[in-house]
Design a protein around this motif. Structure first.
Motif: not given
Length: 262
Positions: A253-255, A48-54, A38-41, A59-60
């Motif tokens: 990539x994310x920012x 699209x997939x319902x999977x957790x990303x970010x 719940x903390x984009x990004x 990183x982990x």
């Protein structure tokens, strides 16, 4: 306490430097990692997939690859996450968690993986205020926040009057819900670090903007069960990722790239 805190930070830095040369092999060990999605990004659900990303997922997962360990991803609400990691229900937690002395008395922290500052996110057409002072001066304006977060305490003590029960603060169960309330006009501002603000502005073009200057600087770290034997290996992996440019690539990539494509 201050001396102990400084000494602890120095020890972390020494351990990171020593471990950067050769990363340990954890022999395929499974590590239970928890986040909120719940903390984009940093962590969120891919529509699209319902999977957790970010950022934190990437990183982990990379840390796990370098240390030869497997990750069992789990979900938890923010208000129970620190206690759950402290109690050993999960091995490591992440949710853009600011490193503070109080939290460090409950759980172990990794070395910082990101430095960010708090900013005021408002609707793009906001004209009633343009900084913290003008916001505080108007009693009709409301701030949306998630209880127990850095954002909440900055709102209470850096913008308002220091009263944690101030009715001008509207509380939400998740960070995303506070942002949605801002978007729909139920509150007038949400505080967040620049990292997350870029993510929300990228995901909602033309909906938000930042006003005023930074309200503080914070460092994010992974939390671990007190005395965890994972802390030193994770610190070494973080240092190696900083040294070889992986962290900067994730930022790009994310920012930046994510903002352009969403």
């Amino acid at each position: 306490m201050k001396l102990t805190w400084i000494t602890s930070l120095f020890s972390v830095c020494v351990a990171v430097a020593a471990g950067a040369a050769e990363l340990p092999d954890l022999n395929g060990r499974t590590v239970i990692a928890v986040t909120e999605n719940a903390y984009t990004p940093l962590n969120f659900v891919d529509a699209k997939t319902g999977q957790g990303i970010g950022w934190e997922y990437d990183a982990f997962n990379e840390i796990a690859r370098r240390l030869n360990m497997k990750v069992d991803w789990q979900l938890s609400s923010w208000d129970t996450m620190i206690q759950a990691v402290k109690d050993g229900q999960f091995d490591v937690g992440m949710d853009g968690i600011t490193i503070t002395e109080e939290r460090a008395s409950q759980v172990d922290f990794s070395a910082p993986y990101m430095v960010s500052e708090q900013f005021m996110l408002v609707r793009a057409n906001e004209t009633k205020f343009d900084d913290a002072k003008s916001f505080a001066a108007n009693p009709d304006l409301l701030v949306g926040s998630q209880p127990g977060t850095t954002n909440f305490y900055v709102a209470v003590y850096d913008i308002l009057d220091g009263d944690e029960t101030n009715p001008r603060i509207k509380l939400f169960e998740t960070f995303g819900a506070a942002v949605q309330a801002l978007k729909s006009g139920d509150v007038d501002v949400t505080l967040m670090d620049a990292t997350s603000a870029r993510g929300y502005m990228g995901a909602n073009p033309g909906a938000f903007k930042l006003v005023g200057g930074p309200l503080g600087t914070e460092q994010f770290g992974f939390i671990l069960t007190p005395g965890s034997d994972l802390t030193a290996p994770i610190n070494a992996a973080i240092e190696s990722m900083k040294a070889d440019g992986t962290m900067e690539a994730l930022n790009q990539k994310w920012f930046f790239d994510y903002k352009q494509t969403n």
